[in-house]
Design an enzyme around this catalytic site. Sequence first.
Site, PDB file in Angstrom:
ATOM      1  N   ASP A  55      45.621  18.949  36.000  1.00  0.00           N
ATOM      2  CA  ASP A  55      46.642  18.412  36.884  1.00  0.00           C
ATOM      3  C   ASP A  55      47.566  19.565  37.255  1.00  0.00           C
ATOM      4  O   ASP A  55      47.880  20.421  36.427  1.00  0.00           O
ATOM      5  CB  ASP A  55      47.449  17.341  36.128  1.00  0.00           C
ATOM      6  CG  ASP A  55      47.661  16.095  36.969  1.00  0.00           C
ATOM      7  OD1 ASP A  55      48.131  16.235  38.106  1.00  0.00           O
ATOM      8  OD2 ASP A  55      47.370  15.004  36.457  1.00  0.00           O
ATOM      9  N   GLU A  88      46.174  14.333  45.347  1.00  0.00           N
ATOM     10  CA  GLU A  88      46.673  12.955  45.216  1.00  0.00           C
ATOM     11  C   GLU A  88      47.413  12.607  46.511  1.00  0.00           C
ATOM     12  O   GLU A  88      48.508  13.098  46.754  1.00  0.00           O
ATOM     13  CB  GLU A  88      47.619  12.825  44.023  1.00  0.00           C
ATOM     14  CG  GLU A  88      48.037  11.376  43.806  1.00  0.00           C
ATOM     15  CD  GLU A  88      49.404  11.207  43.166  1.00  0.00           C
ATOM     16  OE1 GLU A  88      49.684  10.114  42.658  1.00  0.00           O
ATOM     17  OE2 GLU A  88      50.219  12.155  43.178  1.00  0.00           O
ATOM     18  N   ASP A 113      49.085  17.125  42.352  1.00  0.00           N
ATOM     19  CA  ASP A 113      49.972  15.969  42.193  1.00  0.00           C
ATOM     20  C   ASP A 113      50.926  15.854  43.376  1.00  0.00           C
ATOM     21  O   ASP A 113      51.622  16.815  43.715  1.00  0.00           O
ATOM     22  CB  ASP A 113      50.776  16.163  40.895  1.00  0.00           C
ATOM     23  CG  ASP A 113      51.705  14.999  40.610  1.00  0.00           C
ATOM     24  OD1 ASP A 113      51.196  13.901  40.339  1.00  0.00           O
ATOM     25  OD2 ASP A 113      52.939  15.196  40.676  1.00  0.00           O
ATOM     26  N   HIS A 136      46.370   6.392  35.374  1.00  0.00           N
ATOM     27  CA  HIS A 136      47.567   6.278  34.519  1.00  0.00           C
ATOM     28  C   HIS A 136      48.769   5.695  35.259  1.00  0.00           C
ATOM     29  O   HIS A 136      49.817   5.505  34.654  1.00  0.00           O
ATOM     30  CB  HIS A 136      47.901   7.662  33.975  1.00  0.00           C
ATOM     31  CG  HIS A 136      48.283   8.624  35.067  1.00  0.00           C
ATOM     32  ND1 HIS A 136      47.374   9.064  36.024  1.00  0.00           N
ATOM     33  CD2 HIS A 136      49.460   9.179  35.391  1.00  0.00           C
ATOM     34  CE1 HIS A 136      47.992   9.858  36.876  1.00  0.00           C
ATOM     35  NE2 HIS A 136      49.264   9.950  36.517  1.00  0.00           N
ATOM     36  N   ASP A 137      48.644   5.469  36.558  1.00  0.00           N
ATOM     37  CA  ASP A 137      49.769   4.939  37.336  1.00  0.00           C
ATOM     38  C   ASP A 137      49.642   3.449  37.634  1.00  0.00           C
ATOM     39  O   ASP A 137      50.446   2.910  38.398  1.00  0.00           O
ATOM     40  CB  ASP A 137      49.905   5.702  38.662  1.00  0.00           C
ATOM     41  CG  ASP A 137      50.491   7.090  38.456  1.00  0.00           C
ATOM     42  OD1 ASP A 137      51.283   7.265  37.512  1.00  0.00           O
ATOM     43  OD2 ASP A 137      50.146   7.997  39.235  1.00  0.00           O
TER      44      ASP A 137
HETATM   45  C1  NOJ Z   1      51.971  11.158  40.473  1.00  0.00           C
HETATM   46  C2  NOJ Z   1      51.554  11.013  39.056  1.00  0.00           C
HETATM   47  O1  NOJ Z   1      50.291  10.456  39.005  1.00  0.00           O
HETATM   48  C3  NOJ Z   1      52.622  10.190  38.384  1.00  0.00           C
HETATM   49  O2  NOJ Z   1      52.232   9.774  37.102  1.00  0.00           O
HETATM   50  C4  NOJ Z   1      53.875  10.987  38.374  1.00  0.00           C
HETATM   51  O3  NOJ Z   1      54.936  10.207  37.856  1.00  0.00           O
HETATM   52  C5  NOJ Z   1      54.269  11.452  39.767  1.00  0.00           C
HETATM   53  N1  NOJ Z   1      53.160  11.936  40.535  1.00  0.00           N
HETATM   54  C6  NOJ Z   1      55.292  12.550  39.696  1.00  0.00           C
HETATM   55  O4  NOJ Z   1      54.702  13.746  39.278  1.00  0.00           O
END
Ligand code: NOJ
Length: 550
Positions: free
Chosen positions: A97, A257, A198, A333-334
Amino acid sequence: MASWYDRAIIYQIYPKSFQDSNGDGIGDLNGIRQRIPYLKDLGINAVWLNPVFVSPQVDNGYDVANYYAIDERMGTMADMEALIADMHAAGIHVIMDFVLNHTSDQHPWFQDAVKSKNSIYRDYYIFAGKNGRKPNNWGSFFGGSVWAPDPSGSGQSYFHLFDKRMPDLNWANPEVRLAMGDVAEFWLGKGIDGLRLDAFIHIAKGDLYQNYPTAGDDNEPIVAEPFFANLPKVQEWLRPFAERIKADYPQAFLLGEAASASVNLAVDYTSAYAHLMDSVITFRYFTTDEEALDDTLPHQYQPTSIDWHQFRETQVVWQQTLASLPTLYWSNHDMARLATRVAHSETEARSLAILMYLQRGIPIIYYGEELGMQNLQFNSSSQFADPSVDAFVKKAITQGKAKADALKMVSATHKLPARGPMSWDDSAHGGFTTGTPWLNGAASKTAPVSAQKQDKNSMLNFYKQLLAIKAEPVLQEGKFRLLDFGDSTYVYTRQTALETVLVAVNLTARDAVFTLPAGEYTALLSAGAYGQTGNELTLGAHASVVFQRY
Ligand code: NOJ
Ligand code: CA
């Protein structure tokens, strides 16, 4: 030129929750190393590690205080080098990441920037406004304003799209762009095979003195995405960054992302001539069925169901429109886990895995999904470490919900309970740690790896079969075509000059009956009950079948 990632099957590891090797309750790099045989046996060929850099862990590693060192809770640089070497020896690529939109407020750049307005790092971040007045009404993704007061007392504010302890970098500054390029090159130089970029769509911001229009009757900040997502400068600034990486490391995989990007923007980001990303992760796959929501309760943490009509439409458009390979995933994870958020039975979970991963593209399997793991259950608001949960629970109670039921709703929808410890065996804490897990909550009764390995009908063995099929040329290179049998099914073919595979999934609990196109069909894999009489196929509740067609 063919690239390794044209055939990638990615497994996403949340390092804090995968395997603890020293009993402190936090998963670490040496823990992951111990589990490489498991990963190899599963049939994946790449891992994506969520951030492992030095971090105060305000956002579990997405707040980076030093990009050049491993967080001591995760291990050391030597451990990371050993992990890369061991993964490569097992034929597994490593994707790290890469957090480029913001740093931690503990990063030395920010620490220096807030010493005074004259700091040489001042322009690494975004300062604006004066006399304590915020420049605009934009809202942060994590709640409240995107602006926080400059600790140096200048009267200015600094910009943060996420937590206020995660100040945004100023990508308009060429020094920042070079510095982040250096970080990327450092890790690629260590031998990693790719970066997951990210929040890259947010690096450019619009005019900081432009308010987002409101009805004029409230001063609440507004998440003003059009002013900080997918602006043209994102491409202008990332192109030299990506070109530098590709010149030095032609096989490096750049996975962006792109949460809110439309399919057309995704095309722009991933087209070969654009020199930006090789693939993107969109958050647009899973439209919820708004009509199914209970309007007597707040919406934010209400379990939702997918609008399957919209889903079919979205999938086929992403499948057909992107020249590059789309990514294919059900959870990360989100968001809440597949078995909590969408699938209400093991058959449904299997069928949805078949549906998603045999499409054209790169599967990304979130750790534990292959076991059918569910979200943890938390029994107090404080466990979520998120002020919006308190607010939701309070509101739900005033609207007549029992507290326990409100917490159940949040546990089933919030991202944090989706990050629970991997379930390896029957020992305490599932063999994840000999200590106390950093994230503690009640786990569902999913059978651990040790038991599922022994059971040839287990979810784990099903995933192994599925991934073995995914590795076949027809499912790697074959053309995708959706066959339209209506919204209660999802049926498609993958076809090369030599072979055709047909995938049929029943999205409902009612039997689905339809006639397959002419041909001879042999089942390769199935979930749930199905019957085949000649070319007439009957799929039981949430059942699915993968056919080879002759
Ligand atoms: C996306 C990530 O997947 C998330 O978990 C994170 O809180 C935010 N970007 C900020 O980096
Ligand atoms: Ca540990």
